[in-house]
Structure formats: structure tokens, C-alpha cells
Design an enzyme around this catalytic site. Structure first.
Site, short mmCIF file in Angstrom:
data_model
loop_
_atom_site.label_atom_id
_atom_site.label_comp_id
_atom_site.label_asym_id
_atom_site.label_seq_id
_atom_site.Cartn_x
_atom_site.Cartn_y
_atom_site.Cartn_z
N ASN A 1 -8.55 -1.39 4.39
CA ASN A 1 -8.68 -1.64 2.96
C ASN A 1 -7.57 -2.54 2.43
OD1 ASN A 1 -6.80 0.40 3.46
ND2 ASN A 1 -7.03 1.26 1.41
N ASP A 2 -6.55 -2.85 3.25
CA ASP A 2 -5.46 -3.72 2.83
C ASP A 2 -5.65 -5.15 3.33
OD1 ASP A 2 -4.05 -1.50 1.68
OD2 ASP A 2 -3.42 -0.93 3.70
N ASP B 1 -5.09 6.12 -4.34
CA ASP B 1 -4.87 7.52 -4.72
C ASP B 1 -4.99 7.72 -6.22
OD1 ASP B 1 -4.64 8.75 -2.34
OD2 ASP B 1 -2.47 8.71 -2.24
N ARG C 1 -2.00 14.88 -1.54
CA ARG C 1 -3.32 14.25 -1.55
C ARG C 1 -4.36 15.34 -1.76
NH1 ARG C 1 -3.75 9.26 1.14
NH2 ARG C 1 -5.69 9.88 2.16
N ASP D 1 -1.39 -1.05 5.97
CA ASP D 1 -1.67 -0.60 7.33
C ASP D 1 -3.14 -0.36 7.61
OD1 ASP D 1 -1.89 1.73 5.69
OD2 ASP D 1 -1.64 2.97 7.47
N ASP E 1 0.85 -1.18 0.00
CA ASP E 1 0.00 0.00 0.00
C ASP E 1 0.90 1.24 0.00
OD1 ASP E 1 -2.33 1.61 0.31
OD2 ASP E 1 -1.96 1.69 2.46
N LYS F 1 -7.28 -5.09 -5.11
CA LYS F 1 -5.94 -5.40 -4.61
C LYS F 1 -5.78 -6.91 -4.43
CE LYS F 1 -5.18 -1.04 -2.10
NZ LYS F 1 -4.79 -0.42 -0.81
#
EC number: 7.6.2.1
Length: 1131
Positions: free
Chosen positions: A797-798, A681, A599, A794, A407, A773
Site C-alpha cells: 500500500n506504500d 490506522d 490496533r 514497507d 508509513d 498517499k
């Protein structure tokens, strides 16, 4: 009756409706036909066994393993037929393995029972019969009204009824559930918030309807019907009304709530997940080798049976005079005799399958996993976090990684946001000394010092300071929660913002510095201070953020009575719905922000007329009170509201790179590991960060597969990329893929997509959804080459990709603990990945690879010796070897990542290496037997009185040679000697001699025969026996030494070359352990330096040469990988 029995056995569960009805305080309807629903009790059960099912259940699980079941069959065969060896030879090792494993699992389950009892027996207060009653947590029922005090943990899933606050709100933290440390506000409905006492709660008549238990922590659909003065009032319930078990009450004196989900039906319990069993490449190889050895065993048994019948073809051997057959034996079936003989040979040869291998491997993995947690180089001082091992089954897999999927935010970056720039009404601004200054101007420009903020600037700052879910904590003297508006009322307090997203916190803090300060929210009121002037806004609705919309909104009533919508989100989620404002200029500015690695968020608003707002309010109420398809209806209403937007501007927030990210990625690349970055992103931001962290090089040819609209377009673009790669085969390529194009590529062009990816040195996937992913990881994992994959992240979503990869690593970051909880290993920073793979992975792999090969190599006669051979005589040296072996110093492994390639592709457990060890074992076995037979044959006497060798003496000689040879063979394989290696290696040989003298020196009354009595002592008294032992050992080991010397000089590996360089640097005693003294040196270094100074072979300045401060990764190696002495303060 039959249906009831099936239901009780779980084969035919009773039908459940989609919703459950909860009568508050368990006031059920009085009419006779009502049948109460059955709910689970509030006991939490994390244990696996009970007192009654432990033995049968544990035995069943253990005998599901092929090796244990195999030895059980052998043991039963030995009991049923006449075999050459005693049943003890199989039964005792099997009993040892089963007992040790059962004790370990029983102890672990006892700890779980103990923890469960503490939780289930915790005291709680419930409202029953008009009073507050103390009971145990396990006694709470669905419908009970529970009281929870400040800083207590919620014992069940509760719907909030009231709190000590007038507005009926409370603050909680969900750290134990999702790791988020921010304060979250939960609400009660207006009709119940006044019930702040037991008497009022007793008078409350309400019915709650909600969905059946669901594991989703952030989803709850329900409604509450309150009867007041004969009128039924219906209110919607959502996640903001539900208090989850495991969360903690903060800044609120007490609350009352009704239990809706209890025990194993609570959301926390439903999220107890048994992670899918991951198997390492070494384990798969071990199982393959086991099958091969089983084939060898069957072949040996069949061949021996056939040779026996061939030998007995002559009558003098079939029925010798001294062993006449009975009539029953002569008439017995030849088939049954053949089977019996085959099974007897199977039992005789079964020791080539070592049962202790599995115990040793499990012990090696379990004990070896502690070294990662003890490694001080993997300790992060700022956060006070050590590396964490969640599973020890994959230690060696760390040395086999070929692809790393990482990530970006919070993994490669710090996830600490700093406001840098913004765009308002088409003009770029930057923050200088807490002031908003247009680009190109300075803080002391005269026109800015006299001119106030324009209307557009002020509206933009207000939108940013009001459109969020930030909570405020006030620290002030005295107990109890602070008044959210005490700061505005002039009381002194220290205000601190808490947010689930670091972006939101950075933006609210930035608006505060610029003069627009968010003061707090009080019920339905949000207050800000604009340059010291307070303004109150009424919060009408919150349109929560979700991953599909990628934006969140609030609907407010301004102090003038106007209804306005403020929204913020990704530019792709906002710009298509804007109809006014500087859209093109803002889009250019957003791209410029992204190119700088910032961002970006876009901010917009919409003003409602009275009629428009009434329609919006009605639609939202109808969607939120729906029990069926609530999410779909809300999404439809949100789309209706968030349109015709007026663009206000955009923000650019910087997320700093973590320390030594670039060096770590470069080290992984040199080690032959390909790094893929998977992020949500936008394209420009992701590329900018990839370039800054070294994932993409400036000289790299960047290929793009983005903004593809159709399958044909995507396929054509992939073909063009493949042609470009072939034409420019000398240049390194990097590939950028976005989420939409990836979906098209995976739909029907997987093979072509994989061909392009594998020819690229680095791949960046942007705009990725969590499931995408996982799909990318699965795509690589299941490709024909079957590479070993590692995923690191971390955030929540991972989790999907962490669970999908062969090895999952969680970063202990700022996005909660979900990634850590679902990972196999957890580290505090990305830079620690280099040592975890290049050092720990290298060590674990070479250790367990040698352990497995060695066990099959060393794999006969007296039952006691057969039983103890793999358990006592030869197991400890290989166990210690597998815990402490180091081919080269860890600093060399880190400074030369290319050494990682020497162990890639499971090279040390290849079929060629396995064949070498197997043939070596057979050659040594032939040398043991025939060497002893030749040297101590028929013409050789044992004693001076002419007494000849017998079978037991000959067998003892063979066994003695075998024990010494296999132990010395391991000594030849050992490169890194510690005091424990010396102790167990030479101690094992000494123990064998001591045990043999003791065992053969006593007449044991419980043994049927005394075949071994005085045999070993007689053997040791013979000079010819000692001569035979020495000659056979030298004959076995000398060719192996010659082979090692020739290979090291003619075809040395990179690791062997590094060993020579290290030896030249360090002299004879500089191969030091990795556990240092307070001055950075250890006992081996000190002793070695003394020897070197006496012999004049090593410059003292060279002793710590590998510990130089120029080390690219770590200036001081402080890991604990051996048992060398270490200062207590460091450990």
C-alpha cells in the site's frame, strides 16, 4: 494484404475479445469453422537488445542525449569543412564515451539474456498423447497440462486441476511475487480433483473461459465447464484456483494444472515495470549550466567571426602576399563563407563543453552507490540484511530532502503484534498468564478460578479463531506433508501458524493460549479444540477482505447444523451494520484501545435461517460465476450478507515502536526536514503513536481536520485553522487529517490546505487509502516551492507514494517485498534513515556538486593534447575526489543534524556559485594566456643560441600551466586526503610530463606533421619557462586562497565551524577515515597519533573522542567509505 502487413508491424493489432477460451489438453472442437486463438509462447524476455539490433538501437538511444548529439554534429562539421582542429579531437572522446557506455549496456543485457535462457530452458513435465513428457519451459503452450513437484516453481500461470491430496488442495508461497512468506491454500474444482493420474487427465473433457491477461496478482475471473456423461457442469474460478508463475509449491507432493497465461502474458511478466525516470536536482542544474555554456559558446563563435571580418576589412590582412586567394575563393558566397567561419570557431571553442563530464558523473554515481551497501552501520544483524541501492541516479538527492512521508505500521513500528486487551459484550478483558481476565481482577481471583467462560466469551473466542486465513505448518518426523489433523489425532507434531497479516496470527495465537485452539482446515472443514474438546465446522463460504469494505467474513455450519456468519474488521466497517450487542460500550472501549496506541478490530456474527442461507448461497454462486463485472456483483452480495450483525466485541493488539525512531525523527527535524506520517490506522491510534515516537510533542498545539462532511464545512474549518496558526505563531502546531476530509480538501481547497500544512511542524494523515498517499506527495512535490520529497514504507500500500516521491525508500519488513522492489533504496530499519540522509546524502551532494562545477571551470591546440585533457590529464583526480571527499567526520554530521541545512535548497549549485566558478575559469584562462604572453613575449629567448619561442612552444607553456593549475585548484578544494587522492593528484601531473616528453621525443610516422617534436623538452630546459610556470600558478591560486581564508573567518558556515572544532579535538592527524581496524581505529589515526605524540600537539585520549559511546545514534562507525585498510572479517 495491407491490413495483414499493418498487423505484423504492430500498427493495427487484431481485435481481441474480453475473454479467452482454453481447451484443456488442447482438444479443440472438431467442427470445421473453429479458428484457434493465438497465444504467446512461454518465453520470458527481459533483455533489451538482440545481436541484430544492438548497434543501431544502442546508438539511437545514446545519441538521444543532447551532449552526445552535440559532439556528433561537431565531429561531422570537422569532417566537412576546414577547421582549426583535427576531427580526432571530437571524434576520439565521443568514440570513447559511446564505446564505454555500449560495453556497459551490452554486458548488462548479456546477463539478462543469460538469465532468460536459464529460465526458458528449464526442464518441465507436460501431459501429451497420454504420457508424461519432459520438455523445456519455453515449449509450454496454452492448454497444456503441466505437472509440478514439491518445492518446484510454477513455469506458467496454471489453473489447478488436481493434487496428490484427496481434497484437491495445495499449499504455495508467493515470496518471489509479493514477498509474503505465509503458506497459501489453493483449490481445484470437485469435478477435476479426482484426476490425479495421467490416464484420468487424458480422459478429462473440459473447457476453461477466463479474462484476458491482467497484471493484478490478486484478480482472476473465469469458469470451467466439465463434461461428464454428456452433462456439462459449470464451476466458477477465482484467484484461489490460479497458481501464478514464480510461486513455489510447498507441503504437496505434486499437482497437475492447465496453462492459461504463458510467457510475457503471465501475471509475473505483466508486473515487470519500468519505473518512471527520476531526475535529481543536480542533474537538472547540470543541464541548465550546459545550456548556459552552449549560449556562451555560440556567443564566442559569433563574436570571433565578426572580429575576423572586422580585422580583414583591410586588404593587407584579407589577402596577404603569402596567402593569395584563388579565383573561386574570391567569387564564393559571403554568406557561405560566414557560416563556414562560424562553424570553424564553433569547433575551436567546443571544448568548453566537456564530454567526459557525463562519463565521470555516471562513474561517480555507479561506484559511489556501492558505499551504501558496504556501510556496516546500515546492516541489520537480526534479519541479516544490508542496505540496497536500486538506482544510483539519485545518490545526491539524499542530501536535498525537505519533506519525509512515512508509513506507520512496519515503518515506525515493528509490525510484530502482541495481543493486549479485548472487549466482550461490553466488558474489558486482559490476558494474564494465558487466561482471559476482566479488567480490575487478577489471575488468582476466586470467582475466576471456578467459573468457566460464559457463552458470550466462548462465542467471541470461537469467532476470532475461525474468522481468518491462517495456515498451519506441522513439523513432524519423516518426509511429506503433515496431516492437518494429526495433532488432534494424538500424533506428536510442532504446529506453527502462518498468516499474511500479523494481526491475524497474533489473535489466533492468543485464543490458543486461552483454550480455544485452531487445529487446521481440511478441505471444507475447519477444526478447533475448545479446552481439549475437538469441534468441526464446515466452511461454506469465505468473503475475502478488500480495501473498500475493510472487513472479511466466513460462513460456517456449526456441529449442530446451524449456519452462522463471523466477520471482523475496522470499527467503521462493522459498527454501522450492527443491530444488537453492547454497541456504545464497545465503541468507548475501541477508542480507549486506540488512545493506548493499540490496533483495533471489531468482531460480529449473524445467524441465518434455512431460507436466508439458501438465498445467500444462490446470490454468491451467481455473482462468482459471472464473467462480466464480477467484482461489482460480489460487492453488492457481500453488502447484502454483512448486515443485521450481532456485535460480539473488539480486540486491541500492540505494535511496538522500532528502535531509535524518536531520535531519528528529532534528528530529521533538526536538519530542517519536515516529517509527515501517512497511515491507514484510525485517528486515535495514529495520534497516540505519533506522540510516543516524537512526531508530535506534548507541548505542540494539535489541530484537527477530521470528519468533514461537505466542501463548505471543510473550507470553513481550514480557514479557522489558518487563523489559529496566525494568532499563535509562536507555538508549534501539528495537524491531523483523515482520509475523507483530505478528499474534500484536495477537491477545491488545495491552496488553503497547503498553507495550513506548511505552517505546521508535523502533519499526520490517518485513514488513508494508498492512492491518497500518492496524491499528498504529489501535492507537495508540485507546489510552487518545488521541495524535494522522500517517501518511506514497507508494504504494497506504500508503493504508490514511494514511486511518486523524488526519492523512494522501502523498508525490508514483514509485509512483503513490493515496497523494496519499487523503491530507489531499501533499508532494514527506519533508524538507518538518519545516516542515509545526514551522512551519505551530505557526502554525495558535496562531491557531485564540486565535480560538476569543477568540470565547467576547467573547460588549445594540438589535437592529441585536446583529446587527452579531459580524459586523462584532469579526470582521475576529480573522480577520486567525488568518491571519497568528506567535509567533516560522519559522526559530526550525525551528532549535529543542523549541518544538513548548509547544503539544502541545492545551495552548492546555486546560480551565484556557478557564476563564481565560471568567472574563475575565465580569469584563470586570461591569466594562462596573457601571463604567458607577457612573461615569454617577443623579447624573451628560449635557448642559449637565441632561438625564439614559436607558436607550438608558447601553446605548450599555456597548456602546462593549465594542467598544473586546475589540478592544484582541486587539491585546494580537497578536505579529506586518502592515499588514492595523493596518488591521482600528483600522479596526473607526473603523467602529463612523462607523456609530453614521450610524445614529443619521437617522430610518429602516422602523423601528417611533427609540430610537437622536441618542443616540450626544449620548454623544460628553459629556466625562464619554469619561472613563468611558477609565477602564473601562484597568481591564479593565491587570490582563491585569500578568499577562502577571509570567508572562513568572517562568514563561516556551520560546517566550517564544525571543521574547526573537529580539528581542535583531533590535532593534525585525527581526521581519520571511516573504515576502521578491528579495534575501531584506522591507519590515519595510528599514524596521526604517532606524529602528535612526537610534536606534543594532541592528547592521545582525544584521538577517538568522536567515537565515544555517548553518540546518540551509533556507538561504532563501521562504514566503508574510503580505501583505508580494514580487517577482512569486518568487510
Amino acid at each position: 494484404m495491407l491490413r495483414w502487413i499493418r498487423q505484423q508491424l504492430g500498427f493495427d493489432p487484431p481485435h481481441q475479445s474480453d475473454t479467452r477460451t482454453v481447451y484443456i489438453a488442447n482438444r479443440f472442437p472438431q467442427h470445421g469453422h473453429y479458428v484457434p486463438q493465438r497465444f504467446a509462447d512461454n518465453r520470458i524476455i527481459s533483455s533489451k537488445y538482440t545481436v541484430w539490433n544492438f548497434v543501431p538501437k544502442n546508438l539511437f538511444e545514446q545519441f538521444r542525449r543532447i551532449a552526445n548529439f552535440y559532439f556528433l554534429i561537431i565531429f561531422l562539421v570537422q569532417l566537412m569543412i576546414d577547421t582549426p582542429t583535427s576531427p580526432v579531437t571530437s571524434g576520439l572522446p565521443l568514440f570513447f564515451v559511446i564505446t564505454v557506455t555500449a560495453i556497459k549496456q551490452g554486458y548488462e543485457d548479456w546477463l539478462r539474456h543469460k538469465a532468460d535462457n536459464e529460465v526458458n530452458g528449464a526442464p518441465v513435465f507436460v501431459v501429451r498423447s497420454g504420457s508424461l513428457v519432459q520438455t523445456r519451459s519455453k515449449n509450454i503452450r496454452v492448454g497444456d497440462i503441466v505437472r509440478v513437484a514439491k518445492d518446484e516453481t510454477f513455469p506458467v500461470d496454471l489453473v489447478l486441476l488436481s493434487s496428490d491430496r484427496a481434497e484437491g488442495t495445495c499449499h504455495i508461497t508467493t515470496t518471489s511475487l509479493d514477498g509474503e512468506t505465509n503458506l497459501k491454500t489453493h483449490y481445484s474444482v470437485p469435478e477435476t480433483l479426482v484426476s490425479q493420474s495421467v490416464s484420468r487427465l487424458e480422459a478429462l473433457h473440459a473447457v476453461l473461459e477466463c479474462q484476458q491477461p491482467d497484471a493484478d496478482l490478486y484478480r482472476f475471473v473465469g469458469r470451467i465447464t466439465v463434461t461428464q456423461q454428456g452433462e456439462e457442469i459449470v464451476r466458477p474460478l477465482g484467484p484461489e484456483n490460479l497458481l501464478l508463475r514464480g510461486a513455489r509449491l510447498k507441503n504437496t507432493k505434486e499437482i497437475f494444472g492447465v496453462a492459461v497465461y504463458t510467457g510475457m502474458e503471465s501475471k509475473m511478466a505483466l508486473n515487470y515495470k519500468c519505473k518512471s525516470q527520476k531526475r535529481s536536482a543536480v542533474e537538472k542544474s547540470m543541464n541548465t549550466f550546459l545550456l548556459i555554456y552552449l549560449g556562451i559558446l555560440l556567443f564566442e563563435a559569433i563574436l570571433s567571426t565578426i572580429l575576423k571580418y572586422a580585422w580583414q576589412a583591410e586588404n593587407k590582412w584579407d589577402e596577404p602576399f603569402y596567402n593569395q586567394k584563388t579565383e573561386q575563393e574570391r567569387n564564393s558566397s559571403q554568406i557561405l563563407k560566414f557560416i563556414s567561419d562560424f562553424l570553424a570557431f564553433l569547433v575551436l571553442y567546443n571544448f568548453i563543453i566537456p564530454i567526459s563530464l557525463y562519463v565521470t558523473v555516471e562513474m561517480q554515481k555507479f561506484l559511489g552507490s556501492f558505499f551504501i551497501g558496504w556501510d556496516l552501520d546500515l546492516y541489520h544483524e537480526e534479519s541479516d540484511q544490508m542496505a540496497q541501492v536500486n538506482t544510483s541516479d539519485l545518490n545526491e538527492e539524499l542530501g536535498q530532502v525537505e519533506y519525509v512521508f512515512t508509513d506507520k505500521t512496519g515503518t515506525l513500528t515493528e509490525n510484530e503484534m502482541l495481543f493486549r486487551e479485548c472487549s466482550i459484550n461490553g466488558i474489558k478483558y486482559q490476558e494474564i498468564n494465558g487466561k482471559l481476565v476482566p479488567e480490575g481482577m487478577t489471575d488468582d481471583s476466586p470467582d475466576r478460578s471456578v467459573s468457566p467462560l460464559s457463552r458470550e466469551e466462548l462465542l467471541f473466542l470461537k469467532a476470532v479463531s475461525l474468522c481468518h486465513t491462517v495456515q498451519i505448518s506441522y513439523e513432524q518426523p519423516g518426509d511429506g506433508p503433515g496431516d492437518p489433523f494429526s495433532h488432534a489425532n494424538g500424533f506428536s507434531s510442532q504446529m506453527e501458524y502462518y498468516a499474511s497479516s500479523p494481526d491475524e496470527k497474533a489473535l489466533v495465537e492468543a485464543t490458543k493460549r486461552m483454550g480455544v485452539t485452531f487445529i487446521g482446515s481440511h478441505g471444507e472443514t475447519m477444526e478447533i479444540k475448545t479446552f481439549g474438546k475437538p469441534e468441526k465446522f464446515k466452511l461454506l463460504h469465505v468473503l475475502e477482505f478488500d480495501a473498500n469494505r475493510r472487513r472479511m467474513s466466513v460462513i460456517l455450519q456449526t456441529p449442530t447444523g446451524e449456519k452462522v456468519l463471523f466477520t471482523k474488521g475496522a470499527e467503521s466497517a462493522i459498527l454501522p451494520f450492527t443491530t444488537s450487542g453492547e454497541i456504545n460500550k464497545t465503541r468507548v472501549h475501541v477508542d480507549e484501545f486506540a488512545l493506548k496506541g493499540l490496533r483495533t478490530l471489531v468482531v460480529a456474527c449473524r445467524h441465518f435461517s434455512v431460507e436466508e442461507y439458501e438465498e445467500v448461497d444462490q446470490r454468491l454462486h451467481k455473482a462468482r460465476t459471472a464473467l462480466q463485472q464480477r467484482e461489482e456483483r460480489l460487492a453488492e452480495v457481500f453488502s447484502f450478507i454483512e448486515k443485521d450483525l450481532e456485535l460480539l466485541g473488539a480486540t486491541g493488539v500492540e505494535d511496538k515502536l522500532q528502535e531509535k525512531v524518536q531520535e531519528t525523527i528529532e534528528a530529521l527535524r533538526l536538519a530542517g526536514i519536515k516529517v509527515w506520517v501517512l497511515t491507514g490506522d484510525k485517528h486515535e491510534t495514529a495520534v497516540s503513536v505519533s506522540l510516543s515516537c516524537g512526531h508530535f510533542h506534548r507541548t505542540m498545539n494539535i489541530l484537527e481536520l477530521v470528519q468533514q462532511k461537505s466542501d463548505n464545512e471543510c473550507a470553513e474549518q481550514l480557514r479557522q485553522l489558518a487563523r489559529r496558526i496566525k494568532e499563535d505563531h509562536v507555538i508549534q502546531h501539528g495537524l491531523v487529517v483523515d482520509g475523507a476530509s483530505l478528499s474534500l480538501a484536495l477537491r477545491g481547497h488545495e491552496k488553503l490546505f497547503m498553507e495550513v500544512c506548511k505552517n505546521c511542524s508535523a502533519v499526520l494523515c490517518c485513514r488513508m487509502a494508498p492512492l491518497q498517499k500518492a496524491k499528498v506527495v504529489r501535492l507537495l512535490k508540485t507546489s510552487p516551492e518545488k521541495p524535494i520529497t522522500l517517501a518511506i514504507g514497507d508494504g504494497a500500500n506504500d508503493v504508490s507514494m514511494i514511486q511518486e516521491a523524488h526519492v523512494g525508500i522501502g523498508i525490508m519488513g514483514k509485509e512483503g517485498r513490493q515496497a523494496v522492489q519499487n523503491s530507489d533504496y531499501a533499508i532494514a530499519r527506519f533508524k538507518f534513515l538518519s545516516k542515509l540522509l545526514l551522512v551519505h546524502g551530505h557526502f554525495y551532494y558535496i562531491r557531485i556538486a564540486t565535480l560538476v562545477q569543477y568540470f565547467f571551470y576547467k573547460t588549445l591546440y594540438d589535437s592529441v593534447y585536446l583529446t587527452l585533457y579531459n580524459i586523462c590529464f584532469t579526470s582521475l583526480p576529480i573522480l577520486v575526489y567525488s568518491l571519497f571527499e568528506q567535509l567533516v567526520h560522519p559522526h559530526v554530521l550525525q551528532s549535529k543534524p543542523v549541518l544538513y541545512r548548509d547544503i539544502s535548497k541545492n545551495s552548492l549549485l546555486s546560480f551565484k556559485t556557478f557564476l563564481y566558478w565560471t568567472l574563475l575559469g575565465f580569469c584563470h584562462a586570461f591569466a594562462f594566456f596573457f601571463g604567458s604572453y607577457i612573461l615569454m613575449g617577443e623579447d624573451t629567448s628560449l635557448m642559449g643560441n637565441g632561438q625564439m619561442f614559436g607558436n607550438w612552444t608558447f601553446g605548450t607553456l599555456v597548456f602546462t600551466v593549465m594542467v598544473i593549475t586546475v589540478t592544484l585548484k582541486l587539491a585546494l578544494e580537497t578536505h579529506f586526503w586518502t592515499w588514492m587522492n595523493h596518488f591521482v593528484t600528483w600522479g596526473s601531473i607526473a603523467f602529463y610530463f612523462i607523456f609530453s616528453i614521450f610524445y614529443g621525443g619521437i617522430i610518429w610516422p602516422f602523423l601528417h606533421t611533427q609540430d610537437m617534436y622536441f618542443v616540450f623538452v626544449q620548454l623544460l630546459s628553459s629556466g625562464s619557462a619554469w619561472f613563468a610556470i611558477i609565477i602564473i600558478i601562484i597568481t591564479c591560486l593565491f587570490p582563491d586562497i585569500i578568499k577562502k581564508v577571509f570567508y572562513r573567518h568572517l562568514q563561516p558556515t556551520s560546517t566550517q565551524k564544525s571543521q574547526l572544532i573537529e580539528t581542535n579535538y583531533q590535532g593534525i592527524g585525527c581526521v581519520d577515515s571511516m573504515c576502521c581496524y578491528s579495534e575501531g581505529e584506522n591507519g590515519c589515526t595510528r599514524l596521526g597519533r604517532m606524529v602528535e605524540q612526537v610534536m606534543g600537539r594532541c592528547d592521545p585520549a582525544c584521538a577517538n573522542r568522536l567515537r565515544s559511546n555517548s553518540d546518540p545514534f551509533y556507538s561504532n562507525d563501521r562504514s566503508i567509505l574510503t580505501l583505508s585498510p580494514m580487517e577482512a572479517t569486518h568487510c
